[in-house]
Design a protein around this motif. Sequence first.
Motif, PDB file in Angstrom:
ATOM      1  N   VAL A   1       1.519  -7.913  -6.901  1.00  0.00           N
ATOM      2  CA  VAL A   1       1.959  -7.512  -5.574  1.00  0.00           C
ATOM      3  C   VAL A   1       3.328  -8.106  -5.253  1.00  0.00           C
ATOM      4  O   VAL A   1       4.124  -7.501  -4.524  1.00  0.00           O
TER       5      VAL A   1
ATOM      6  N   GLU B   1       6.658  -1.748   0.645  1.00  0.00           N
ATOM      7  CA  GLU B   1       5.625  -1.312  -0.304  1.00  0.00           C
ATOM      8  C   GLU B   1       4.341  -2.107  -0.114  1.00  0.00           C
ATOM      9  O   GLU B   1       3.240  -1.561  -0.242  1.00  0.00           O
ATOM     10  N   ARG B   2       4.469  -3.396   0.210  1.00  0.00           N
ATOM     11  CA  ARG B   2       3.275  -4.195   0.473  1.00  0.00           C
ATOM     12  C   ARG B   2       2.562  -3.709   1.736  1.00  0.00           C
ATOM     13  O   ARG B   2       1.327  -3.705   1.801  1.00  0.00           O
TER      14      ARG B   2
ATOM     15  N   LEU C   1       0.755  -0.603   0.657  1.00  0.00           N
ATOM     16  CA  LEU C   1      -0.390  -0.953  -0.180  1.00  0.00           C
ATOM     17  C   LEU C   1      -1.542  -1.478   0.667  1.00  0.00           C
ATOM     18  O   LEU C   1      -2.710  -1.146   0.417  1.00  0.00           O
TER      19      LEU C   1
ATOM     20  N   VAL D   1       3.889   5.271  -2.505  1.00  0.00           N
ATOM     21  CA  VAL D   1       2.613   5.150  -3.227  1.00  0.00           C
ATOM     22  C   VAL D   1       2.821   5.355  -4.718  1.00  0.00           C
ATOM     23  O   VAL D   1       2.264   4.625  -5.543  1.00  0.00           O
TER      24      VAL D   1
ATOM     25  N   ILE E   1       4.346   2.236  -6.076  1.00  0.00           N
ATOM     26  CA  ILE E   1       3.345   1.161  -6.072  1.00  0.00           C
ATOM     27  C   ILE E   1       2.409   1.290  -7.263  1.00  0.00           C
ATOM     28  O   ILE E   1       2.131   0.306  -7.973  1.00  0.00           O
TER      29      ILE E   1
ATOM     30  N   ARG F   1      -5.359   5.481  -6.588  1.00  0.00           N
ATOM     31  CA  ARG F   1      -5.360   4.729  -5.329  1.00  0.00           C
ATOM     32  C   ARG F   1      -6.505   3.737  -5.244  1.00  0.00           C
ATOM     33  O   ARG F   1      -6.387   2.694  -4.587  1.00  0.00           O
TER      34      ARG F   1
ATOM     35  N   ALA G   1      -5.408   0.642  -6.941  1.00  0.00           N
ATOM     36  CA  ALA G   1      -4.414  -0.023  -6.090  1.00  0.00           C
ATOM     37  C   ALA G   1      -5.084  -0.714  -4.907  1.00  0.00           C
ATOM     38  O   ALA G   1      -4.707  -1.830  -4.525  1.00  0.00           O
TER      39      ALA G   1
ATOM     40  N   ALA H   1      -5.101  -4.619  -3.744  1.00  0.00           N
ATOM     41  CA  ALA H   1      -4.775  -5.068  -2.388  1.00  0.00           C
ATOM     42  C   ALA H   1      -5.811  -6.060  -1.876  1.00  0.00           C
ATOM     43  O   ALA H   1      -5.462  -7.073  -1.258  1.00  0.00           O
TER      44      ALA H   1
END
Length: 217
Positions: free
Chosen positions: A152, A159-160, A163, A190, A193, A202, A205, A209
């Motif tokens: 991360v 972007e964080r 996410l 996305v 990321i 996703r 991802a 997160a």
Amino acid sequence: MIRVLLADDEAMIRAGVRSILATDPEIDVVAEAEDGRQAIDLAAEHRPDVVLLDIRMPRLDGLAAAAELARAQPEVKVVVLTTFDEDEFVARALGDGARGFLLKAADPRELLIGVRAVADGAAYLSPRIAQRVIAGMRGGQAARRNAARDRVATLTAREREVLALVGAGLSNQDIARRLFLAEGTVKAHVSTILQRLSANNRVQAAITAYEAGLVDD
């Protein structure tokens, strides 16, 4: 209109799922398959938005079909709909590109919520499955948490933010509204990321997160 392809080798199950989906005027079952191979062929023909796959099917099981669909038709969103909730099946389905994992024993409303969420670009897990995934992450080694935080850390601040909202289950449209961005900009974030996290989808991802502490329980 959300176009759905339904794949299950039991005609009675297909009829039941089709009846539930028919209660939502925005969902249309465009094709039905009796096995995984037929599901892949029909997906190529009908180009559905969402494919609902059972796991245990002849010729090609749902997990293998999900992996092939992810490779050949990445724009098609796959949801596994099954009676089997073993961790091995969940991990393999999500690892092979499925956007959702639903249980046949769940409340029928969950099916509608899951299909709509996945069609809208979000990921969706049955609450029972999601609880196990989160519990597994809580009990994981510190190394996994640290590795997630390292990945991360390669992201920009924006972007964080994106996410974290992916991890919270928001669709691209919802994220765009929340952050006052164009939906196309969110899609670009996305995509970046997923590439930087080496995530296939996703769901992976979102798990990162959680592991990195970007999402509150």
